[in-house]
Design a protein around this motif. Structure first.
Motif, PDB file in Angstrom:
ATOM      1  N   PHE A   1       0.828  -1.251   0.067  1.00  0.00           N
ATOM      2  CA  PHE A   1       0.029   0.011  -0.212  1.00  0.00           C
ATOM      3  C   PHE A   1       0.909   1.318   0.038  1.00  0.00           C
ATOM      4  CE2 PHE A   1      -2.417  -3.307   1.914  1.00  0.00           C
ATOM      5  CZ  PHE A   1      -3.430  -3.254   1.243  1.00  0.00           C
ATOM      6  N   GLY A   2       0.518   2.352  -0.618  1.00  0.00           N
ATOM      7  CA  GLY A   2       0.932   3.691  -0.865  1.00  0.00           C
ATOM      8  C   GLY A   2      -0.012   4.404   0.044  1.00  0.00           C
ATOM      9  N   ILE A   3       0.715   5.496   0.786  1.00  0.00           N
ATOM     10  CA  ILE A   3       0.047   6.377   1.281  1.00  0.00           C
ATOM     11  C   ILE A   3       0.072   7.671   0.955  1.00  0.00           C
ATOM     12  CG2 ILE A   3      -0.468   7.828   3.711  1.00  0.00           C
ATOM     13  CD1 ILE A   3       0.699   5.232   4.916  1.00  0.00           C
ATOM     14  N   GLY A   4      -0.805   8.246   0.128  1.00  0.00           N
ATOM     15  CA  GLY A   4      -0.618   9.442  -0.576  1.00  0.00           C
ATOM     16  C   GLY A   4      -1.208  10.907  -0.168  1.00  0.00           C
ATOM     17  N   GLY A   5      -1.276  11.742  -0.739  1.00  0.00           N
ATOM     18  CA  GLY A   5      -1.904  13.138  -0.711  1.00  0.00           C
ATOM     19  C   GLY A   5      -1.044  14.116   0.124  1.00  0.00           C
ATOM     20  N   ALA A   6      -1.560  15.309  -0.292  1.00  0.00           N
ATOM     21  CA  ALA A   6      -0.908  16.579   0.441  1.00  0.00           C
ATOM     22  C   ALA A   6      -1.126  16.431   1.997  1.00  0.00           C
ATOM     23  CB  ALA A   6      -1.360  17.893  -0.067  1.00  0.00           C
ATOM     24  N   ILE A   7       0.054  16.191   2.796  1.00  0.00           N
ATOM     25  CA  ILE A   7      -0.211  16.183   4.313  1.00  0.00           C
ATOM     26  C   ILE A   7       0.495  17.412   4.757  1.00  0.00           C
ATOM     27  CG2 ILE A   7       0.114  14.635   6.055  1.00  0.00           C
ATOM     28  CD1 ILE A   7      -0.083  12.411   4.298  1.00  0.00           C
ATOM     29  N   GLU A   8      -0.044  18.156   5.746  1.00  0.00           N
ATOM     30  CA  GLU A   8       0.503  19.238   6.395  1.00  0.00           C
ATOM     31  C   GLU A   8       1.405  18.496   7.366  1.00  0.00           C
ATOM     32  OE1 GLU A   8      -2.501  22.605   6.874  1.00  0.00           O
ATOM     33  OE2 GLU A   8      -3.106  20.900   7.768  1.00  0.00           O
ATOM     34  N   LYS A   9       2.670  19.037   7.622  1.00  0.00           N
ATOM     35  CA  LYS A   9       3.879  18.316   8.397  1.00  0.00           C
ATOM     36  C   LYS A   9       3.448  18.038   9.788  1.00  0.00           C
ATOM     37  CE  LYS A   9       8.611  19.350   9.191  1.00  0.00           C
ATOM     38  NZ  LYS A   9       9.456  18.870   8.274  1.00  0.00           N
ATOM     39  N   GLU A  10       2.616  19.129  10.391  1.00  0.00           N
ATOM     40  CA  GLU A  10       2.235  18.738  11.573  1.00  0.00           C
ATOM     41  C   GLU A  10       1.071  17.623  11.889  1.00  0.00           C
ATOM     42  OE1 GLU A  10      -0.052  22.498  10.514  1.00  0.00           O
ATOM     43  OE2 GLU A  10       1.851  21.754  10.161  1.00  0.00           O
ATOM     44  N   ASN A  11       0.444  17.001  10.814  1.00  0.00           N
ATOM     45  CA  ASN A  11      -0.364  16.081  10.856  1.00  0.00           C
ATOM     46  C   ASN A  11       0.134  14.799  10.312  1.00  0.00           C
ATOM     47  OD1 ASN A  11      -2.465  17.713  11.804  1.00  0.00           O
ATOM     48  ND2 ASN A  11      -2.969  18.530   9.711  1.00  0.00           N
ATOM     49  N   LEU A  12       1.430  14.878   9.646  1.00  0.00           N
ATOM     50  CA  LEU A  12       1.803  13.661   9.058  1.00  0.00           C
ATOM     51  C   LEU A  12       1.768  12.341  10.015  1.00  0.00           C
ATOM     52  CD1 LEU A  12       3.721  12.061   6.941  1.00  0.00           C
ATOM     53  CD2 LEU A  12       5.724  13.250   7.889  1.00  0.00           C
ATOM     54  N   GLY A  13       2.191  12.400  11.238  1.00  0.00           N
ATOM     55  CA  GLY A  13       2.274  11.278  12.223  1.00  0.00           C
ATOM     56  C   GLY A  13       0.966  10.844  12.462  1.00  0.00           C
ATOM     57  N   ALA A  14      -0.186  11.765  12.570  1.00  0.00           N
ATOM     58  CA  ALA A  14      -1.397  11.092  13.023  1.00  0.00           C
ATOM     59  C   ALA A  14      -2.229  10.728  11.835  1.00  0.00           C
ATOM     60  CB  ALA A  14      -2.174  12.428  13.412  1.00  0.00           C
ATOM     61  N   ILE A  15      -1.992  11.252  10.634  1.00  0.00           N
ATOM     62  CA  ILE A  15      -2.772  10.609   9.352  1.00  0.00           C
ATOM     63  C   ILE A  15      -2.013   9.350   9.078  1.00  0.00           C
ATOM     64  CG2 ILE A  15      -2.899  11.132   6.922  1.00  0.00           C
ATOM     65  CD1 ILE A  15      -3.421  13.762   7.665  1.00  0.00           C
ATOM     66  N   THR A  16      -0.637   9.258   8.824  1.00  0.00           N
ATOM     67  CA  THR A  16      -0.130   7.972   8.598  1.00  0.00           C
ATOM     68  C   THR A  16      -0.323   6.672   9.952  1.00  0.00           C
ATOM     69  OG1 THR A  16       2.252   8.489   9.582  1.00  0.00           O
ATOM     70  CG2 THR A  16       1.773   8.628   7.189  1.00  0.00           C
ATOM     71  N   ALA A  17      -0.566   7.345  11.109  1.00  0.00           N
ATOM     72  CA  ALA A  17      -0.944   6.146  12.228  1.00  0.00           C
ATOM     73  C   ALA A  17      -2.322   5.764  11.810  1.00  0.00           C
ATOM     74  CB  ALA A  17      -0.532   6.811  13.258  1.00  0.00           C
ATOM     75  N   TRP A  18      -3.018   6.675  11.502  1.00  0.00           N
ATOM     76  CA  TRP A  18      -4.626   6.245  11.157  1.00  0.00           C
ATOM     77  C   TRP A  18      -4.675   5.242   9.843  1.00  0.00           C
ATOM     78  CZ3 TRP A  18      -6.435  11.844   9.894  1.00  0.00           C
ATOM     79  CH2 TRP A  18      -6.442  12.556  11.131  1.00  0.00           C
ATOM     80  N   VAL A  19      -3.974   5.429   8.867  1.00  0.00           N
ATOM     81  CA  VAL A  19      -3.741   4.500   7.838  1.00  0.00           C
ATOM     82  C   VAL A  19      -3.147   3.141   8.143  1.00  0.00           C
ATOM     83  CG1 VAL A  19      -2.797   4.174   5.503  1.00  0.00           C
ATOM     84  CG2 VAL A  19      -3.958   6.512   6.099  1.00  0.00           C
ATOM     85  N   THR A  20      -1.883   3.140   8.755  1.00  0.00           N
ATOM     86  CA  THR A  20      -1.241   2.048   9.227  1.00  0.00           C
ATOM     87  C   THR A  20      -2.244   1.022  10.000  1.00  0.00           C
ATOM     88  OG1 THR A  20       0.165   2.938  10.661  1.00  0.00           O
ATOM     89  CG2 THR A  20       1.094   2.963   8.729  1.00  0.00           C
ATOM     90  N   ASP A  21      -2.860   1.572  10.939  1.00  0.00           N
ATOM     91  CA  ASP A  21      -3.816   0.956  11.791  1.00  0.00           C
ATOM     92  C   ASP A  21      -4.765  -0.028  11.034  1.00  0.00           C
ATOM     93  OD1 ASP A  21      -2.795   1.831  14.409  1.00  0.00           O
ATOM     94  OD2 ASP A  21      -4.397   3.335  14.735  1.00  0.00           O
ATOM     95  N   GLU A  22      -5.313   0.235  10.090  1.00  0.00           N
ATOM     96  CA  GLU A  22      -6.091  -0.404   9.136  1.00  0.00           C
ATOM     97  C   GLU A  22      -5.416  -1.152   8.218  1.00  0.00           C
ATOM     98  OE1 GLU A  22      -9.269   0.015   9.833  1.00  0.00           O
ATOM     99  OE2 GLU A  22      -8.727   1.896  11.473  1.00  0.00           O
ATOM    100  N   LEU A  23      -4.117  -1.285   7.858  1.00  0.00           N
ATOM    101  CA  LEU A  23      -3.513  -2.092   6.994  1.00  0.00           C
ATOM    102  C   LEU A  23      -2.902  -3.282   7.607  1.00  0.00           C
ATOM    103  CD1 LEU A  23      -1.826   0.670   5.021  1.00  0.00           C
ATOM    104  CD2 LEU A  23      -3.728  -0.435   4.369  1.00  0.00           C
ATOM    105  N   PRO A  24      -3.019  -4.495   6.828  1.00  0.00           N
ATOM    106  CA  PRO A  24      -2.448  -5.662   7.399  1.00  0.00           C
ATOM    107  C   PRO A  24      -0.790  -5.545   7.600  1.00  0.00           C
ATOM    108  CG  PRO A  24      -2.687  -5.952   4.899  1.00  0.00           C
ATOM    109  CD  PRO A  24      -3.385  -4.610   5.428  1.00  0.00           C
TER     110      PRO A  24
END
Length: 403
Positions: free
Chosen positions: A242-265
């Motif tokens: 899986f790729g994680i894409g999108g324009a992500i604000e620096k301060e939200n990088l950790g939260a957004i990637t964690a949301w995604v990886t929580d849902e991935l195998p």
């Protein structure tokens, strides 16, 4: 294809190995970007010498020049560019943003936050139109019109022959409305399903070629519910990673990637698209990402911005004119071992092409070796110390020299 080797305690961070037909990739790993089948100003052989494990090229640009069919005839991307190791290609989805809306990724993050369903950067012409079936592009080279669909993207990437390819997706800006983000996510999910079908068809048709791994791309902007839903919807489709894409604000990088990886195998690799600044790498790794690509190390090197253990600096400033030391005395790259800041200052000030070569060698080695060090520290349990030491020094930037 992917094995987790070490899982860090109390963290999503991990080490692993991605197995491809052209070699293995020890993760976490930084994947340098060679958009047009070259890391600008640097030979592929040099990229291997500085420790790059794989390179990423862009399907859209290679489709326009020299043509995916030509690269297929040459034996695939690696053979064409004389790179023996693993290769990645992205799908062309980024061009939906950069050409369609006229934004670069950082511009999208920094621009005034005005949400709209039809975002366009000031002073730019729209060169791409998105519909539910695909995207119509106007070439930035000659103005000719081209059509990308999920099936076209898969065909191009199969012809390019990269080991890891990405499903065609729509990359939105952070200025698009919530409603548009929802429509885009629905569109990207439908395209993902079409990519899986076409990828399987082409794999059977080209059975004599090395197997290519297909990664789905998780979008959803800054919305937690959209990010989690996007990941959940992609998992059953049978992607290799899986790729994680999108324009992500620096301060939200950790939260957004964690949301995604929580849902991935856990048994599939996760690639973070377009992230490569030193401080961001720690955040991404702690969020469970395995590989990352970014054009920044080579791009900023061409403008004389170079990385050091105590932050970045501009080699063109006058303070470097008579500095006969290396860029970074702790760096083991060829540039630091043989050339002084004074010489590089001269090259940049006079516009010599070799300045970009020497600067890029240093910057790429700096990032590759940093991730190598992080990977080793995860394996031996010293990650917290490595992170604390690096960030304490990197954020302690010296006063700016007077010009």
């Amino acid at each position: 294809m992917f094995d987790v080797v070490t899982q860090a305690p109390d963290s999503r961070a991990r080490t692993g190995v991605i197995i491809t037909p052209h070699g293995t990739i020890a993760t976490p790993a930084f994947i340098p970007v060679g958009t047009r089948a070259t890391v600008k100003a640097v030979l592929p052989e040099t990229m291997a010498e500085l420790g790059a494990q794989a390179l990423l090229a862009n399907a859209y640009h290679l489709y326009l020049q020299p043509g995916a069919d030509l690269i297929d005839e040459a034996g695939g991307l690696g053979a064409f560019m004389n790179w023996p190791g693993p290769t990645f290609t992205d799908s062309g989805g980024f061009q939906v943003l950069s050409l369609g809306a006229g934004f670069k990724k950082t511009l999208a993050m920094d621009a005034q936050r005005v949400t709209s369903d039809d975002v366009i950067a000031p002073g730019k012409d729209r060169l791409a139109r998105v519909d539910d079936d695909g995207v119509t592009f106007k070439s930035h080279i000659d103005g000719s019109t081209h059509r990308f669909t999920p099936e076209v993207s898969m065909r191009i990437q199969h012809q390019l022959g990269a080991d890891i390819i990405f499903a065609f997706d729509e990359l939105t800006t952070l200025m698009n409305t919530r409603g548009y983000q929802e429509d885009s996510l629905r569109r990207t999910q439908a395209w993902a399903m079409r990519c899986v079908t076409e990828h399987r068809r082409l794999s059977a048709e080209r059975a004599g070629k090395p197997r290519q791994a297909l990664f789905g791309v998780v979008q959803g902007a800054q919305y937690e519910d959209l990010r989690r839903k996007a990941a959940q919807d992609l998992v059953p489709l049978g992607f290799d990673g899986f790729g994680i894409g999108g324009a992500i604000e620096k301060e939200n990088l950790g939260a957004i990637t964690a949301w995604v990886t929580d849902e991935l195998p856990d048994d599939k690799p996760r690639h973070l698209l377009g992230i490569g600044e030193p401080e961001d790498l720690f955040t991404a790794i702690e969020s469970g990402c395995d590989t990352f690509d970014c054009v920044n190390p080579s791009r900023v090197a061409r403008t004389s911005r170079l990385y050091t253990r105590t932050g970045t600096f501009n080699l063109k400033v006058a303070a470097n004119k008579r500095d006969f030391g290396p860029i970074d005395p702790e760096c083991d790259c060829y540039t630091c071992g043989h050339y002084s800041r004074a010489y590089l200052h001269h090259l940049y000030k006079t516009g010599e092409y070799v300045a970009s070569t020497l600067g890029t060698i240093h910057n790429e080695r700096f990032i590759v070796s940093l991730v190598d060090r992080i990977r080793a520290s995860l394996a031996d349990g010293t990650y917290a110390d490595v992170k604390a030491d690096f960030l304490a020094r990197y954020r302690r930037r010296p006063p700016a020299p007077q010009t």
